[in-house]
Design a protein around this motif. Structure first.
Motif, PDB file in Angstrom:
ATOM      1  N   PRO A  35       0.895  -0.946   0.073  1.00 48.76           N
ATOM      2  CA  PRO A  35      -0.064  -0.114   0.085  1.00 48.76           C
ATOM      3  C   PRO A  35       0.979   1.125   0.090  1.00 48.76           C
ATOM      4  N   VAL A  36       0.629   2.844  -0.686  1.00 50.61           N
ATOM      5  CA  VAL A  36       1.326   3.242  -1.049  1.00 50.61           C
ATOM      6  C   VAL A  36       0.632   4.721   0.582  1.00 50.61           C
ATOM      7  N   SER A  37       0.535   4.451   1.091  1.00 52.84           N
ATOM      8  CA  SER A  37       0.723   5.093   2.419  1.00 52.84           C
ATOM      9  C   SER A  37       1.473   5.903   3.140  1.00 52.84           C
ATOM     10  N   GLY A  38       0.591   7.369   3.817  1.00 51.12           N
ATOM     11  CA  GLY A  38       1.156   8.728   4.008  1.00 51.12           C
ATOM     12  C   GLY A  38       1.358  10.049   2.638  1.00 51.12           C
ATOM     13  N   ALA A  39       0.250   9.208   1.948  1.00 49.19           N
ATOM     14  CA  ALA A  39       0.852  10.140   1.088  1.00 49.19           C
ATOM     15  C   ALA A  39      -0.876  11.658   1.123  1.00 49.19           C
TER      16      ALA A  39
END
Length: 79
Positions: A35-39
């Motif tokens: 997953p692309v976290s903190g985007a």
């Protein structure tokens, strides 16, 4: 080289009546599955009849699972 990822936005329903609240959910994942976290994300909501008409923007940040949610006000003539 920039990382490649996909973003999917889903609404809780496919059709809304005037003044109904829209709940949108966003999921962002890299193509290799993480997953692309903190985007930081920005969702633009529009209607279309003969042309697109933007009625709201929603901004947020994805969590550790690459997920973000936000409410959108419905598109109706506010005049």
């Amino acid at each position: 080289m920039l990382p490649k990822f996909k973003v999917e936005v889903k609404a809780d329903k496919t059709f809304y009546l005037p003044k109904e609240k829209i709940e949108a959910a966003l999921q962002s994942d890299y193509f290799f599955g993480k997953p692309v976290s903190g985007a930081k994300v920005e969702v633009t909501a529009s209607t279309f009849d003969v042309a697109f008409r933007q009625f709201q923007k929603w901004t947020g940040t994805t969590d550790e699972a690459g997920h973000a949610t936000g409410p959108l006000s419905p598109a109706y003539d506010r005049a």
